[in-house]
Design a protein around this motif. Structure first.
Motif, PDB file in Angstrom:
ATOM      1  N   UNK A  65      45.959  34.767  50.102  1.00 16.79           N
ATOM      2  CA  UNK A  65      44.625  34.707  49.551  1.00 16.79           C
ATOM      3  C   UNK A  65      43.645  35.408  50.578  1.00 16.79           C
ATOM      4  N   UNK A  66      44.136  34.498  51.579  1.00 14.66           N
ATOM      5  CA  UNK A  66      43.195  34.920  52.921  1.00 14.66           C
ATOM      6  C   UNK A  66      43.404  36.232  53.619  1.00 14.66           C
ATOM      7  N   UNK A  67      44.714  37.508  53.680  1.00 18.54           N
ATOM      8  CA  UNK A  67      45.291  38.208  53.452  1.00 18.54           C
ATOM      9  C   UNK A  67      44.832  39.563  52.890  1.00 18.54           C
ATOM     10  N   UNK A  68      43.750  38.835  51.624  1.00 13.73           N
ATOM     11  CA  UNK A  68      43.134  39.346  50.524  1.00 13.73           C
ATOM     12  C   UNK A  68      41.574  39.283  51.650  1.00 13.73           C
ATOM     13  N   UNK A  69      41.176  38.032  51.347  1.00 13.04           N
ATOM     14  CA  UNK A  69      39.626  37.893  51.631  1.00 13.04           C
ATOM     15  C   UNK A  69      39.452  38.663  53.270  1.00 13.04           C
ATOM     16  N   UNK A  70      40.517  38.880  54.210  1.00 10.67           N
ATOM     17  CA  UNK A  70      40.388  39.792  55.402  1.00 10.67           C
ATOM     18  C   UNK A  70      40.472  41.223  55.279  1.00 10.67           C
ATOM     19  N   UNK A  71      41.304  41.657  53.873  1.00 13.87           N
ATOM     20  CA  UNK A  71      40.995  43.180  53.592  1.00 13.87           C
ATOM     21  C   UNK A  71      39.693  43.455  52.754  1.00 13.87           C
ATOM     22  N   UNK A  72      39.044  42.746  52.604  1.00 13.83           N
ATOM     23  CA  UNK A  72      37.978  42.831  51.868  1.00 13.83           C
ATOM     24  C   UNK A  72      37.247  44.015  51.906  1.00 13.83           C
ATOM     25  N   UNK A  73      36.753  44.528  53.279  1.00  9.31           N
ATOM     26  CA  UNK A  73      36.032  45.794  53.802  1.00  9.31           C
ATOM     27  C   UNK A  73      36.761  46.751  53.455  1.00  9.31           C
ATOM     28  N   UNK A  74      38.349  47.198  53.228  1.00  8.35           N
ATOM     29  CA  UNK A  74      39.262  47.946  53.070  1.00  8.35           C
ATOM     30  C   UNK A  74      39.077  48.819  51.531  1.00  8.35           C
ATOM     31  N   UNK A  75      39.600  46.937  50.451  1.00  7.07           N
ATOM     32  CA  UNK A  75      39.218  47.169  49.386  1.00  7.07           C
ATOM     33  C   UNK A  75      37.680  47.449  49.127  1.00  7.07           C
ATOM     34  N   UNK A  76      36.900  47.472  49.340  1.00  2.89           N
ATOM     35  CA  UNK A  76      35.498  47.951  48.938  1.00  2.89           C
ATOM     36  C   UNK A  76      35.176  48.759  49.140  1.00  2.89           C
ATOM     37  N   UNK A  77      35.672  49.733  50.445  1.00  3.86           N
ATOM     38  CA  UNK A  77      35.674  51.221  50.834  1.00  3.86           C
ATOM     39  C   UNK A  77      36.252  52.370  49.752  1.00  3.86           C
ATOM     40  N   UNK A  78      38.032  50.975  49.352  1.00  2.00           N
ATOM     41  CA  UNK A  78      38.853  52.097  48.802  1.00  2.00           C
ATOM     42  C   UNK A  78      37.731  52.149  47.414  1.00  2.00           C
ATOM     43  N   UNK A  79      37.496  51.039  46.836  1.00  2.00           N
ATOM     44  CA  UNK A  79      36.926  50.705  45.721  1.00  2.00           C
ATOM     45  C   UNK A  79      35.955  51.668  45.407  1.00  2.00           C
ATOM     46  N   UNK A  80      35.201  52.492  46.091  1.00  2.00           N
ATOM     47  CA  UNK A  80      33.869  53.386  46.312  1.00  2.00           C
ATOM     48  C   UNK A  80      34.029  54.539  46.531  1.00  2.00           C
ATOM     49  N   UNK A  81      35.214  54.663  46.843  1.00  2.00           N
ATOM     50  CA  UNK A  81      36.178  56.021  46.392  1.00  2.00           C
ATOM     51  C   UNK A  81      36.645  56.448  45.562  1.00  2.00           C
ATOM     52  N   UNK A  82      37.167  55.327  44.842  1.00  2.00           N
ATOM     53  CA  UNK A  82      37.984  55.197  43.356  1.00  2.00           C
ATOM     54  C   UNK A  82      36.651  55.193  42.041  1.00  2.00           C
ATOM     55  N   UNK A  83      35.662  54.155  42.131  1.00  2.00           N
ATOM     56  CA  UNK A  83      34.763  54.084  41.240  1.00  2.00           C
ATOM     57  C   UNK A  83      32.960  54.822  41.745  1.00  2.00           C
ATOM     58  N   UNK A  84      32.491  55.311  40.117  1.00  2.00           N
ATOM     59  CA  UNK A  84      30.964  55.832  40.863  1.00  2.00           C
ATOM     60  C   UNK A  84      30.473  54.321  40.293  1.00  2.00           C
ATOM     61  N   UNK A  85      29.760  53.302  40.983  1.00  2.00           N
ATOM     62  CA  UNK A  85      29.140  52.639  41.180  1.00  2.00           C
ATOM     63  C   UNK A  85      27.528  52.562  42.335  1.00  2.00           C
ATOM     64  N   UNK A  86      26.847  52.206  41.337  1.00  2.00           N
ATOM     65  CA  UNK A  86      25.579  52.631  43.164  1.00  2.00           C
ATOM     66  C   UNK A  86      25.640  51.698  43.910  1.00  2.00           C
ATOM     67  N   UNK A  87      25.731  50.623  43.937  1.00  2.00           N
ATOM     68  CA  UNK A  87      26.649  49.468  44.631  1.00  2.00           C
ATOM     69  C   UNK A  87      27.560  48.577  44.526  1.00  2.00           C
TER      70      UNK A  87
END
Length: 117
Positions: A65-87
């Motif tokens: 869980x700590x590893x995932x929390x610290x990787x949140x920025x990277x995960x959000x960036x990857x999700x943003x590249x894959x999904x077309x959401x406004x925010x």
């Protein structure tokens, strides 16, 4: 917002997040047997509560869980590249203990149905 749209977005985030965790993250704290149990996105798409199941002891679960929390920025960036959401919603990771609780309930049911075994 339409509940069907929110549930579709939740399922898409779950699918993409599973792939990102499995193939993109290189954090040694996250074990290979880490699955996304559920994703609940709020109606205004500002938060996503994410249930994570980890095979291992309590320390390994907390480290994951700590590893995932610290990787949140990277995960959000990857999700943003894959999904077309406004925010992109804020990701809130939590441990999902439903499998463990289900096994405990099954054990109790078996004890009641077959006493003395």
């Amino acid at each position: 917002m339409n509940n069907r749209r929110v549930s579709r977005i939740s399922e898409e985030i779950k699918k993409e997040l599973s792939e990102i965790i499995q193939y993109k993250l290189k954090d040694p704290r996250i074990p290979p047997i880490t699955t996304v149990s559920y994703v609940d996105v709020t109606r205004d798409l500002s938060f996503a509560n994410i249930g994570i199941s980890v095979l291992g002891n309590e320390e390994e679960k907390e480290n994951a869980i700590e590893g995932l929390k610290s990787s949140e920025g990277f995960i959000k960036k990857e999700l943003g590249n894959r999904l077309k959401l406004r925010a992109m919603p804020k990701l809130i990771f939590g441990l999902d203990e439903s499998i463990k609780k289900g096994m405990e309930m099954q054990k109790l049911i078996n004890e009641v149905n077959h006493p003395g075994e």
